[in-house]
Design a protein around this motif. Structure first.
Motif, PDB file in Angstrom:
ATOM      1  N   GLN A  34       0.905  -1.032  -0.141  1.00 33.33           N
ATOM      2  CA  GLN A  34      -0.032  -0.050  -0.051  1.00 33.33           C
ATOM      3  C   GLN A  34       0.838   1.227  -0.021  1.00 33.33           C
ATOM      4  OE1 GLN A  34      -2.780  -0.555  -0.931  1.00 33.33           O
ATOM      5  NE2 GLN A  34      -3.264  -2.517  -0.612  1.00 33.33           N
ATOM      6  N   LYS A  35       0.496   2.442  -0.293  1.00 32.21           N
ATOM      7  CA  LYS A  35       1.265   3.513  -0.480  1.00 32.21           C
ATOM      8  C   LYS A  35       0.741   4.723   0.587  1.00 32.21           C
ATOM      9  CE  LYS A  35       1.283   1.304  -4.603  1.00 32.21           C
ATOM     10  NZ  LYS A  35       2.160   0.289  -4.449  1.00 32.21           N
ATOM     11  N   PRO A  36       1.885   4.941   1.322  1.00 33.22           N
ATOM     12  CA  PRO A  36       1.728   6.170   2.222  1.00 33.22           C
ATOM     13  C   PRO A  36       1.290   7.522   1.463  1.00 33.22           C
ATOM     14  CG  PRO A  36       4.135   5.980   1.828  1.00 33.22           C
ATOM     15  CD  PRO A  36       3.232   4.740   0.870  1.00 33.22           C
ATOM     16  N   LYS A  37       0.635   8.610   2.406  1.00 26.49           N
ATOM     17  CA  LYS A  37       0.068   9.817   1.852  1.00 26.49           C
ATOM     18  C   LYS A  37       1.315  10.390   1.053  1.00 26.49           C
ATOM     19  CE  LYS A  37      -3.181  10.455   5.637  1.00 26.49           C
ATOM     20  NZ  LYS A  37      -3.156  11.099   6.756  1.00 26.49           N
ATOM     21  N   VAL A  38       2.309  10.645   1.612  1.00 19.90           N
ATOM     22  CA  VAL A  38       3.456  11.123   0.946  1.00 19.90           C
ATOM     23  C   VAL A  38       3.694  10.845  -0.484  1.00 19.90           C
ATOM     24  CG1 VAL A  38       4.974  12.226   2.929  1.00 19.90           C
ATOM     25  CG2 VAL A  38       5.301   9.511   1.972  1.00 19.90           C
ATOM     26  N   VAL A  39       3.640   9.575  -0.781  1.00 25.94           N
ATOM     27  CA  VAL A  39       3.642   9.321  -2.168  1.00 25.94           C
ATOM     28  C   VAL A  39       2.545   9.800  -2.875  1.00 25.94           C
ATOM     29  CG1 VAL A  39       3.615   7.033  -3.644  1.00 25.94           C
ATOM     30  CG2 VAL A  39       5.165   7.198  -1.670  1.00 25.94           C
ATOM     31  N   MET A  40       1.275   9.663  -2.662  1.00 28.37           N
ATOM     32  CA  MET A  40       0.109   9.955  -3.195  1.00 28.37           C
ATOM     33  C   MET A  40       0.187  11.481  -3.551  1.00 28.37           C
ATOM     34  SD  MET A  40      -2.855   7.419  -1.899  1.00 28.37           S
ATOM     35  CE  MET A  40      -2.246   7.357  -0.223  1.00 28.37           C
ATOM     36  N   GLU A  41       0.651  12.257  -2.450  1.00 30.46           N
ATOM     37  CA  GLU A  41       0.607  13.663  -2.408  1.00 30.46           C
ATOM     38  C   GLU A  41       1.666  14.206  -3.642  1.00 30.46           C
ATOM     39  OE1 GLU A  41      -0.417  14.152   2.390  1.00 30.46           O
ATOM     40  OE2 GLU A  41       1.462  14.491   1.495  1.00 30.46           O
ATOM     41  N   ARG A  42       2.956  13.486  -3.663  1.00 33.53           N
ATOM     42  CA  ARG A  42       3.579  13.846  -4.469  1.00 33.53           C
ATOM     43  C   ARG A  42       3.200  13.667  -5.959  1.00 33.53           C
ATOM     44  NH1 ARG A  42       6.034  16.266  -6.880  1.00 33.53           N
ATOM     45  NH2 ARG A  42       8.243  16.551  -7.623  1.00 33.53           N
ATOM     46  N   TYR A  47       1.086  16.527 -10.596  1.00 32.64           N
ATOM     47  CA  TYR A  47       0.139  16.956 -11.736  1.00 32.64           C
ATOM     48  C   TYR A  47      -0.574  18.178 -11.505  1.00 32.64           C
ATOM     49  CZ  TYR A  47       0.517  12.306 -13.767  1.00 32.64           C
ATOM     50  OH  TYR A  47       0.987  11.114 -14.530  1.00 32.64           O
ATOM     51  N   GLU A  48      -0.679  18.764 -10.393  1.00 35.30           N
ATOM     52  CA  GLU A  48      -1.188  20.072 -10.061  1.00 35.30           C
ATOM     53  C   GLU A  48      -0.513  21.167 -10.632  1.00 35.30           C
ATOM     54  OE1 GLU A  48      -4.528  19.244  -6.644  1.00 35.30           O
ATOM     55  OE2 GLU A  48      -2.718  20.209  -6.168  1.00 35.30           O
ATOM     56  N   THR A  49       0.949  20.989 -10.504  1.00 37.01           N
ATOM     57  CA  THR A  49       1.935  22.196 -10.570  1.00 37.01           C
ATOM     58  C   THR A  49       3.016  21.889 -11.588  1.00 37.01           C
ATOM     59  OG1 THR A  49       3.344  21.606  -8.620  1.00 37.01           O
ATOM     60  CG2 THR A  49       1.311  22.988  -8.097  1.00 37.01           C
ATOM     61  N   GLU A  50       3.240  20.740 -11.954  1.00 41.33           N
ATOM     62  CA  GLU A  50       4.615  20.492 -12.837  1.00 41.33           C
ATOM     63  C   GLU A  50       4.606  19.895 -13.858  1.00 41.33           C
ATOM     64  OE1 GLU A  50       7.587  19.605  -8.869  1.00 41.33           O
ATOM     65  OE2 GLU A  50       6.219  18.209  -9.569  1.00 41.33           O
ATOM     66  N   ASN A  51       3.226  19.137 -14.110  1.00 42.96           N
ATOM     67  CA  ASN A  51       3.330  18.335 -15.253  1.00 42.96           C
ATOM     68  C   ASN A  51       3.689  18.913 -16.783  1.00 42.96           C
ATOM     69  OD1 ASN A  51       2.353  15.938 -17.040  1.00 42.96           O
ATOM     70  ND2 ASN A  51       0.555  17.280 -17.516  1.00 42.96           N
ATOM     71  N   SER A  52       4.515  17.995 -17.422  1.00 39.89           N
ATOM     72  CA  SER A  52       5.050  18.793 -18.578  1.00 39.89           C
ATOM     73  C   SER A  52       5.779  17.714 -19.084  1.00 39.89           C
ATOM     74  CB  SER A  52       5.867  19.938 -18.212  1.00 39.89           C
ATOM     75  OG  SER A  52       6.609  20.515 -19.522  1.00 39.89           O
ATOM     76  N   ASN A  53       6.011  17.576 -20.542  1.00 40.98           N
ATOM     77  CA  ASN A  53       6.915  16.771 -20.946  1.00 40.98           C
ATOM     78  C   ASN A  53       8.310  17.060 -20.609  1.00 40.98           C
ATOM     79  OD1 ASN A  53       8.179  14.351 -22.297  1.00 40.98           O
ATOM     80  ND2 ASN A  53       6.300  14.313 -23.617  1.00 40.98           N
TER      81      ASN A  53
END
Ligand code: 7TS
Length: 406
Positions: A34-42, A47-53
């Protein structure tokens, strides 16, 4: 420093769920953690602030995402102690990492009559790609045998190494048995004959510190999702000298230096092996997972998990007609067993009704089941968030199974 498990479990929202009207007891961690919150938050932050090729845009977001992606490569380099960051190649997971080597290494180095050596306890991902390569090049696949405890026969291993052996591929920890193999010894013996070694680390990275330089392996493969990171991302570590000599695995964007219709030249490491738009978000999620593991410390994780495995082994031993599969002296993380009078599938079905998630079947290691002459096992596999109370619930569930089916 010991881990505060109750506090830690708060970091894993999925563990708070109720399944079949019971609190979830998740004991299928060898399949995926299972995944901790820090992974999901990352992932969300990306996707909220950095997504780009990456590696191509001449704009702010692209250079920021490129920087984050290459920074993650360096975090991972440190996590496994690789000599160079460009020895870390991102893949879809362990399976793709092994396929990359089987395809590319074999194309360059395997000829008719050569031999590839694997072990009797491999996951299908470390069997089938070699069978396919052997078929392509007329090579022969040889298998290091194991004993009834699920430990490799090291004498047989030495005897199987011959003039024609071109590669050894072994698992660090068996997913079906929990055996920790003596990979350093295997590598030293193989290297004395100039034979390179690939280690399948899929089950090792969540449980122990990895130092590829100390181990001196030529290749090391693992998956993000088995170490609290996202699915769909993993790593091939390879020594520079091999990666430089190996031809590309897939063609496309990113892996080229120059493309002309009459001749194309390839990019340098690591890009030569990363064709196409990479899985940037999940690489960053995997980096967050590694930071999470490092913040707890490998030693504290191992102390907790080993004491839990010992507790579970002691408790389940009280059950009638239980047979443990995989009783190696050096083992971790996995408790594989079956009742001699009940099919493992039936045991798993009843446990599921009680909210207990285990895996039943051959665990993608059919030759292991054939060796022990069983249809499969019930496998409880542990992670750092599991507790003694959960083992007690498993024990009560297994008692119920016996009441109902024995
Ligand atoms: N090697 C080992 C030792 C594994 O345990 C697994 C997955 C793989 C390779 C393949 O990893 P992937 O991430 O590329 O799929 N093992 C299991 C398991 O034990 N139950 O589900 C998957």
């Amino acid at each position: 420093m010991s881990i505060n498990i109750e506090k830690l479990r708060q970091e894993f929202p999925i563990l708070q769920q109720v399944v079949n009207n019971r609190p979830l007891v998740y004991l299928d961690n060898a399949a995926t953690t299972q995944k901790p919150k820090v992974v999901m938050e990352r992932l969300l932050r990306y996707y909220e602030t950095e997504n780009s090729n990456i590696h191509r845009g001449a704009h702010f977001l692209s250079s920021q995402a490129t920087e984050a992606y290459e920074q993650a490569r360096k975090t991972i380099q440190r996590f496994i102690n690789a000599r160079h960051h460009y020895e870390v190649i991102f893949t879809r997971g362990t399976t793709e990492a092994i396929n990359l080597v089987a395809s590319s290494f074999c194309k360059k180095f395997i000829k008719q009559g050569d031999e590839i050596l694997i072990s009797a306890m491999e996951h299908h991902a470390n069997i089938v790609p070699w069978q396919m390569a052997c078929e392509d090049y007329g090579a022969v696949l040889k298998v290091i045998p194991m004993n009834e405890a699920g430990e490799l026969d090291m004498n047989a291993f030495q005897q199987l190494l011959g003039k024609k052996t071109r590669l050894v591929a072994v698992t660090h920890i068996s997913n079906a048995l929990g055996t920790i193999n003596p990979v350093k010894e295997i590598i030293d013996i193989a290297h004395a004959r100039d034979i390179p070694v690939l280690v399948d680390g899929a089950q090792a990275t969540p449980h122990m510190a990895i130092d590829v330089q100390a181990m001196d392996c030529d290749f090391y493969c693992f998956s993000g999702h088995k170490m609290y990171g996202p699915m769909g991302v993993g790593v091939l570590y390879g020594k520079e000298k091999w990666l430089n000599e190996m031809p590309p695995y897939q063609g496309g964007g990113e892996m080229i230096s120059e493309v002309r219709f009459d001749k194309t030249t390839y990019n340098e490491l690591p890009f030569k092996f990363e064709a196409g738009t990479p899985n940037v978000a999940d690489v960053l999620g995997m980096e967050a997972a590694m930071n999470f593991i490092s913040s707890l410390g490998h030693e504290a994780i191992a102390i907790h998990e080993n004491s839990l495995l010992q507790y579970a082994t002691d408790r389940l031993q009280e059950l009638e007609k239980i047979r443990f599969v995989g009783t190696a002296k050096q083992k971790t993380g996995v408790l594989s067993f079956l009742f001699t009078d009940i099919h493992p599938y039936d045991t798993g079905t009843i446990l599921d009704k009680l909210g207990i998630a285990v895996r039943t079947g051959h665990h993608c290691a059919q030759p292991v089941m054939d060796f022990f002459d069983i249809p499969g096992t019930v496998r409880a596999s542990l992670a750092l968030y599991n507790t003694r109370e959960e083992i007690d619930i498993l024990m009560a569930g297994l008692q119920k199974v016996r009441e109902m089916l024995a």
